[in-house]
Design a protein around this motif. Structure first.
Motif, PDB file in Angstrom:
ATOM      1  N   ALA A   8       7.510  14.634  -3.697  1.00 35.17           N
ATOM      2  CA  ALA A   8       6.090  14.955  -3.837  1.00 35.17           C
ATOM      3  C   ALA A   8       5.758  15.319  -5.284  1.00 35.17           C
ATOM      4  CB  ALA A   8       5.721  16.108  -2.904  1.00 35.17           C
ATOM      5  N   ARG A   9       6.639  16.056  -5.928  1.00 32.18           N
ATOM      6  CA  ARG A   9       6.412  16.425  -7.330  1.00 32.18           C
ATOM      7  C   ARG A   9       6.369  15.175  -8.204  1.00 32.18           C
ATOM      8  NH1 ARG A   9       8.609  16.792 -12.010  1.00 32.18           N
ATOM      9  NH2 ARG A   9      10.654  16.068 -11.355  1.00 32.18           N
ATOM     10  N   ARG A  10       7.312  14.264  -8.002  1.00 37.71           N
ATOM     11  CA  ARG A  10       7.367  13.044  -8.816  1.00 37.71           C
ATOM     12  C   ARG A  10       6.173  12.136  -8.573  1.00 37.71           C
ATOM     13  NH1 ARG A  10      13.682  11.060  -9.184  1.00 37.71           N
ATOM     14  NH2 ARG A  10      14.551  13.111  -9.676  1.00 37.71           N
ATOM     15  N   LEU A  11       5.699  12.108  -7.340  1.00 39.65           N
ATOM     16  CA  LEU A  11       4.557  11.247  -7.018  1.00 39.65           C
ATOM     17  C   LEU A  11       3.212  11.956  -7.177  1.00 39.65           C
ATOM     18  CD1 LEU A  11       5.913   9.419  -3.840  1.00 39.65           C
ATOM     19  CD2 LEU A  11       5.757   8.547  -6.175  1.00 39.65           C
ATOM     20  N   LYS A  12       3.278  13.253  -7.494  1.00 41.02           N
ATOM     21  CA  LYS A  12       2.072  14.064  -7.677  1.00 41.02           C
ATOM     22  C   LYS A  12       1.185  14.031  -6.436  1.00 41.02           C
ATOM     23  CE  LYS A  12       2.003  13.722 -12.730  1.00 41.02           C
ATOM     24  NZ  LYS A  12       3.381  13.964 -12.814  1.00 41.02           N
ATOM     25  N   CYS A  13       1.817  14.326  -5.306  1.00 34.06           N
ATOM     26  CA  CYS A  13       1.084  14.424  -4.054  1.00 34.06           C
ATOM     27  C   CYS A  13       1.640  15.610  -3.279  1.00 34.06           C
ATOM     28  CB  CYS A  13       1.190  13.126  -3.254  1.00 34.06           C
ATOM     29  SG  CYS A  13       2.837  12.740  -2.663  1.00 34.06           S
ATOM     30  N   LYS A  14       1.106  15.853  -2.112  1.00 25.37           N
ATOM     31  CA  LYS A  14       1.531  16.989  -1.302  1.00 25.37           C
ATOM     32  C   LYS A  14       2.741  16.618  -0.448  1.00 25.37           C
ATOM     33  CE  LYS A  14      -3.009  19.003  -1.140  1.00 25.37           C
ATOM     34  NZ  LYS A  14      -4.083  19.532  -0.317  1.00 25.37           N
ATOM     35  N   PRO A  49      -0.379   1.650 -12.058  1.00 20.87           N
ATOM     36  CA  PRO A  49       0.465   0.957 -13.025  1.00 20.87           C
ATOM     37  C   PRO A  49       1.595   1.822 -13.598  1.00 20.87           C
ATOM     38  CG  PRO A  49      -1.821   0.478 -13.443  1.00 20.87           C
ATOM     39  CD  PRO A  49      -1.780   1.510 -12.353  1.00 20.87           C
ATOM     40  N   ARG A  50       1.360   3.107 -13.779  1.00 14.15           N
ATOM     41  CA  ARG A  50       2.406   4.006 -14.258  1.00 14.15           C
ATOM     42  C   ARG A  50       2.615   5.080 -13.215  1.00 14.15           C
ATOM     43  NH1 ARG A  50       0.650   6.326 -19.636  1.00 14.15           N
ATOM     44  NH2 ARG A  50      -1.337   6.358 -18.598  1.00 14.15           N
ATOM     45  N   TRP A  51       3.748   5.762 -13.244  1.00 11.56           N
ATOM     46  CA  TRP A  51       4.073   6.773 -12.255  1.00 11.56           C
ATOM     47  C   TRP A  51       3.438   8.111 -12.584  1.00 11.56           C
ATOM     48  CZ3 TRP A  51       5.843   5.681  -7.657  1.00 11.56           C
ATOM     49  CH2 TRP A  51       6.453   4.446  -7.474  1.00 11.56           C
ATOM     50  N   LYS A  52       2.311   8.098 -13.258  1.00 16.13           N
ATOM     51  CA  LYS A  52       1.608   9.338 -13.595  1.00 16.13           C
ATOM     52  C   LYS A  52       0.723   9.807 -12.454  1.00 16.13           C
ATOM     53  CE  LYS A  52       2.891   9.646 -17.925  1.00 16.13           C
ATOM     54  NZ  LYS A  52       3.655  10.705 -18.477  1.00 16.13           N
ATOM     55  N   SER A  53       0.196   8.894 -11.672  1.00 14.33           N
ATOM     56  CA  SER A  53      -0.690   9.302 -10.585  1.00 14.33           C
ATOM     57  C   SER A  53      -0.055   8.951  -9.246  1.00 14.33           C
ATOM     58  CB  SER A  53      -2.048   8.618 -10.718  1.00 14.33           C
ATOM     59  OG  SER A  53      -1.880   7.223 -10.705  1.00 14.33           O
ATOM     60  N   ALA A  54      -0.412   9.710  -8.255  1.00 13.21           N
ATOM     61  CA  ALA A  54       0.195   9.547  -6.937  1.00 13.21           C
ATOM     62  C   ALA A  54      -0.388   8.339  -6.220  1.00 13.21           C
ATOM     63  CB  ALA A  54      -0.057  10.798  -6.103  1.00 13.21           C
ATOM     64  N   PRO A  55       0.437   7.646  -5.481  1.00 11.20           N
ATOM     65  CA  PRO A  55      -0.083   6.572  -4.645  1.00 11.20           C
ATOM     66  C   PRO A  55      -0.916   7.163  -3.517  1.00 11.20           C
ATOM     67  CG  PRO A  55       2.266   6.882  -4.295  1.00 11.20           C
ATOM     68  CD  PRO A  55       1.856   7.820  -5.379  1.00 11.20           C
TER      69      PRO A  55
END
Length: 71
Positions: free
Chosen positions: A11-17, A59-65
């Motif tokens: 979750a931290r890496r994907l910036k989601c809960k 496109p980059r792993w900065k924002s969560a899917p």
């Protein structure tokens, strides 16, 4: 080398809960490795590959899917 991580780290890496990770896991949207009842681990590279194939990744792993593909 495989990078196995838990749901909190994913979750931290994907910036989601963490709850989002649990939902996606139960729906079969992301692969996981269940050693026993707990812990459930995720292969980071495999998760990234699957999310890219599903079109759920920016496109980059900065924002969560997002479950709807970001729409």
């Amino acid at each position: 080398m495989d990078d196995f991580i838990d749901a909190v780290e994913l979750a931290r890496r994907l910036k989601c809960k963490v709850g989002t990770i649990a939902i996606w896991r139960r729906q079969g949207l992301i692969p996981c490795l269940r050693i026993s009842k707990r812990p459930i681990l995720f292969d980071w590279e495999e998760v990234k590959r699957v999310l890219r194939e599903q079109g759920k990744q920016a496109p980059r792993w900065k924002s969560a899917p997002t479950p709807n593909g970001g729409r």
